[in-house]
Design an enzyme around this catalytic site. Structure first.
Site, PDB file in Angstrom:
ATOM      1  N   LYS A 252      -0.196  17.091  11.989  1.00  0.00           N
ATOM      2  CA  LYS A 252       0.304  17.790  11.949  1.00  0.00           C
ATOM      3  C   LYS A 252       2.313  17.855  11.800  1.00  0.00           C
ATOM      4  CE  LYS A 252       2.948  21.556   9.460  1.00  0.00           C
ATOM      5  NZ  LYS A 252       2.622  21.574   8.135  1.00  0.00           N
TER       6      LYS A 252
ATOM      7  N   CYS B 254      10.376  23.291   8.947  1.00  0.00           N
ATOM      8  CA  CYS B 254       9.610  22.695   9.338  1.00  0.00           C
ATOM      9  C   CYS B 254       9.836  20.339   9.612  1.00  0.00           C
ATOM     10  CB  CYS B 254       8.165  22.602   7.897  1.00  0.00           C
ATOM     11  SG  CYS B 254       8.002  24.047   7.214  1.00  0.00           S
TER      12      CYS B 254
HETATM   13  N1  SAJ Z   1      13.237  16.809   0.474  1.00  0.00           N
HETATM   14  C1  SAJ Z   1      14.285  15.445  -0.280  1.00  0.00           C
HETATM   15  N2  SAJ Z   1      13.849  14.396  -1.062  1.00  0.00           N
HETATM   16  C2  SAJ Z   1      12.547  14.497  -0.866  1.00  0.00           C
HETATM   17  C3  SAJ Z   1      11.656  15.956  -0.639  1.00  0.00           C
HETATM   18  C4  SAJ Z   1      12.666  16.946   0.091  1.00  0.00           C
HETATM   19  O1  SAJ Z   1      16.080  15.822   0.178  1.00  0.00           O
HETATM   20  O2  SAJ Z   1      12.195  13.950  -1.734  1.00  0.00           O
HETATM   21  C5  SAJ Z   1      14.306  17.724   1.155  1.00  0.00           C
HETATM   22  C6  SAJ Z   1      14.190  19.626   0.118  1.00  0.00           C
HETATM   23  O3  SAJ Z   1      15.628  19.637  -0.740  1.00  0.00           O
HETATM   24  C7  SAJ Z   1      14.085  20.074   1.127  1.00  0.00           C
HETATM   25  C8  SAJ Z   1      13.653  19.954   2.992  1.00  0.00           C
HETATM   26  O4  SAJ Z   1      13.914  18.375   2.395  1.00  0.00           O
HETATM   27  O5  SAJ Z   1      15.245  20.706   2.416  1.00  0.00           O
HETATM   28  C9  SAJ Z   1      11.772  20.023   2.875  1.00  0.00           C
HETATM   29  O6  SAJ Z   1      11.404  19.959   1.698  1.00  0.00           O
HETATM   30  P1  SAJ Z   1       9.578  19.501   1.521  1.00  0.00           P
HETATM   31  O7  SAJ Z   1       9.665  19.927   0.542  1.00  0.00           O
HETATM   32  O8  SAJ Z   1       9.095  18.939   2.088  1.00  0.00           O
HETATM   33  O9  SAJ Z   1       8.782  21.670   1.956  1.00  0.00           O
HETATM   34  P2  SAJ Z   1       8.774  21.823   2.684  1.00  0.00           P
HETATM   35  O10 SAJ Z   1       9.696  22.060   4.598  1.00  0.00           O
HETATM   36  O11 SAJ Z   1       9.135  23.483   2.674  1.00  0.00           O
HETATM   37  O12 SAJ Z   1       7.282  21.994   3.182  1.00  0.00           O
HETATM   38  C10 SAJ Z   1       6.960  20.853   4.090  1.00  0.00           C
HETATM   39  C11 SAJ Z   1       6.171  20.387   3.449  1.00  0.00           C
HETATM   40  N3  SAJ Z   1       5.247  19.623   4.570  1.00  0.00           N
HETATM   41  C12 SAJ Z   1       4.612  17.937   3.988  1.00  0.00           C
HETATM   42  O13 SAJ Z   1       4.592  18.229   2.812  1.00  0.00           O
HETATM   43  C13 SAJ Z   1       4.167  16.524   4.584  1.00  0.00           C
HETATM   44  C14 SAJ Z   1       4.941  21.369   3.335  1.00  0.00           C
HETATM   45  O14 SAJ Z   1       3.043  21.150   3.346  1.00  0.00           O
HETATM   46  C15 SAJ Z   1       4.129  22.053   4.872  1.00  0.00           C
HETATM   47  O15 SAJ Z   1       3.680  22.833   4.531  1.00  0.00           O
HETATM   48  C16 SAJ Z   1       5.363  22.706   5.351  1.00  0.00           C
HETATM   49  O16 SAJ Z   1       6.463  21.367   5.609  1.00  0.00           O
HETATM   50  C17 SAJ Z   1       5.456  23.114   6.792  1.00  0.00           C
HETATM   51  O17 SAJ Z   1       5.471  24.216   6.729  1.00  0.00           O
HETATM   52  O18 SAJ Z   1       4.872  22.653   7.415  1.00  0.00           O
END
Ligand code: SAJ
Length: 482
Positions: free
Chosen positions: A232, A290
């Site tokens: 995780k 996360c």
């Molecule tokens: N972000 C970027 N560029 C990207 C993707 C995201 O700048 O290409 C930024 C987003 O704007 C945001 C942050 O990163 O500010 C996080 O975005 P996210 O899409 O990762 O959203 P989370 O944090 O809600 O989801 C992550 C996911 N982890 C993975 O895909 C490995 C999700 O599957 C998890 O369940 C979640 O963390 C968690 O709860 O751990």
């Protein structure tokens, strides 16, 4: 030891009654889905009756979701399982004793990232509540993201200390990390594969029995508890690393005067023969509950579990914390872009009005936990700018992460602005009309700083704006249009 546990579980029979501790983004959908499984008789949602979140108890018992933002299917499912008498929410933790299995979905923020100190206070309180009412043959599962070693270490100790029972002998213990994203909670739980790791095989098997009925497309992936913890924390650390890689490339492209999106399309075009270029999207920063902390859980894990064994280049910083540093820099970079754009119009940050669009950490969501917009706003205020914040999703009254003065009046926020700075790619900002925005700004050359690639630079430059965009080295030095 486990024979004893296997015998206790056999005597107890199939899992019938379940308790979920922590009625939040993870616990509520999990509890509703458990309650929707025909052979699970009843699910208790345990919620402390605190001033800040006690209101959730009555809402949930009316079949209403206290989660804001759109969560497709959740309200209907809650209505169904409450109506059928299969789910109830309570602050009476003694009911844990009635359960065959209890899961903990409690926040695990970091107190001090520098010293890698997590704040496990809420989790410890939850574990103590479970320990006090633990009965032989029960299964306890941690769903929160935790430092590797926590399940077999701190969690086991607290549960044994409170109950007088022994993990792996008198009760089963496992880690089954959540993998949900706001806006698609139910779908993620049903469709993602579920990593399940017990402290022993009997515990793993019991946890597999708990989660299998909920999965529609996903499969259960059994492993050890510590491997599940590393899985995780590593999957979020890798995502953060991938984002840092494209953010650094975006900074390089700006410096070299080229368009990162051309490069990204080029890199992503290399396919076939098993080649995947999982290149993500650059932007104004990484927020949420996360990615902003799970790297530190992983780093702490190797410090706690592997300090003696770790063979790593001397004096080299961890790739993962370096990545955190790059992503944490992006809000500051947005400020540098705003300063440079204002400078083109003969203005400085001090005395300028900045319209900050998008306080949520992710598009089309109300979730603003650890939003990258906050360090930007704080630095802009410290530089003497006035900052007006708009977000169509984050509720100014009920959201715990709403900034003072958060407004839903876009015209009001844009009115008299010297710079328009986009931090979240909400759909509402993808249709902004530059001539209308310029009219509201009321100055000849307002700045627009695009942190989420939502505006077309040529159209906005053509409308007289000073444009700056993350990764848009091809446009960031454009000549002013009268
Ligand atoms: N972000 C970027 N560029 C990207 C993707 C995201 O700048 O290409 C930024 C987003 O704007 C945001 C942050 O990163 O500010 C996080 O975005 P996210 O899409 O990762 O959203 P989370 O944090 O809600 O989801 C992550 C996911 N982890 C993975 O895909 C490995 C999700 O599957 C998890 O369940 C979640 O963390 C968690 O709860 O751990």
């Amino acid at each position: 030891m486990t024979e004893n546990l296997a015998t206790l579980i056999k005597k107890r029979g199939p899992i019938r009654r379940i308790g979920v501790i922590g009625m939040g983004y993870v616990g509520i959908p999990a509890a509703a889905l458990f309650a929707d499984v025909p052979h699970f008789e009843h699910v208790y949602g345990f919620q402390r009756d605190s001033a800040s979140s006690g209101y959730k108890i009555n809402m949930l018992n009316r079949g209403e979701s206290p989660l804001k933002g759109e969560e497709p299917g959740l309200e209907e499912l809650l209505g169904k399982v409450v109506g059928a008498g299969k789910f109830s929410c309570t602050a009476d933790f003694s009911k844990i004793a009635e359960c065959d299995a209890v899961t903990l979905a409690i926040q695990t923020p970091f107190k001090d990232k520098k010293d890698l100190l997590p704040d496990f206070t809420p989790l410890i309180e939850g574990l103590r509540n479970v320990g006090r009412h633990l009965t032989p043959g029960m299964l306890v599962v941690l769903e929160s993201t935790i430092t590797p070693g926590t399940t077999t270490g701190m969690a086991r100790e607290i549960l044994e200390d409170e109950s007088g029972l022994v993990a792996g002998k008198d009760f089963a213990l496992a880690h089954a990390p959540e993998r949900v994203m706001v806006g698609r909670l139910l779908r993620n739980i049903r469709e993602h594969d579920r990593v399940v790791g017990g402290i022993d095989e009997v515990s793993t098997a019991r946890a597999v029995e708990l989660y299998s009925p909920v999965l529609t497309a996903g499969t259960v992936i059994p492993m050890t508890a510590t491997a599940a913890e590393v899985t995780k924390t590593a999957e979020n650390t890798f995502r953060d690393l991938q984002i840092a890689a494209i953010n650094q490339l975006a900074l390089y492209c700006e410096a070299m005067g080229i368009n990162v999106y051309d490069v990204r399309a080029g890199v992503a075009s290399l396919k076939g023969e098993g080649i995947t270029r999982a290149i993500l999207w650059p932007g104004a920063g990484v927020g949420g509950h996360c990615l902003t902390k799970d790297t530190y859980h992983l780093e702490r894990g190797v410090q706690v579990l592997g300090r003696e064994e770790l063979d790593f280049p001397a004096g080299r910083e961890s790739l993962y914390t370096l990545a955190r540093g790059v992503n944490d820099f992006m809000p500051e970079h947005m400020l540098h872009l705003a300063e440079s754009a204002l400078g083109e119009a003969g203005k400085a940050l001090a005395g300028s009005k900045i319209a900050l669009l998008g306080w949520a950490f992710i598009n089309d969501s109300d979730d603003a936990r650890n939003t990258p917009a906050e360090p930007f706003r704080d630095a802009a205020l410290a530089a003497g700018a006035e900052v007006a914040v708009h977000d169509p999703w984050v509720d100014p009254v009920t959201s715990p992460d709403a900034p003072p003065g958060l407004s839903r009046d876009l015209d009001g926020v844009l009115s008299g602005a010297d710079a328009v700075v986009v931090f979240a790619g909400h759909k509402e900002y993808r249709g902004l009309v530059p001539s209308e925005v310029r009219r509201l700004c009321g100055c000849p050359h307002p700045a627009v700083v695009d942190g989420r690639n939502v505006v077309d630079p040529d159209v906005w430059i053509g409308a007289g704006f000073v444009y700056r965009g993350i990764g848009r080295g091809d446009k960031n030095r454009h000549a002013l249009r009268e």
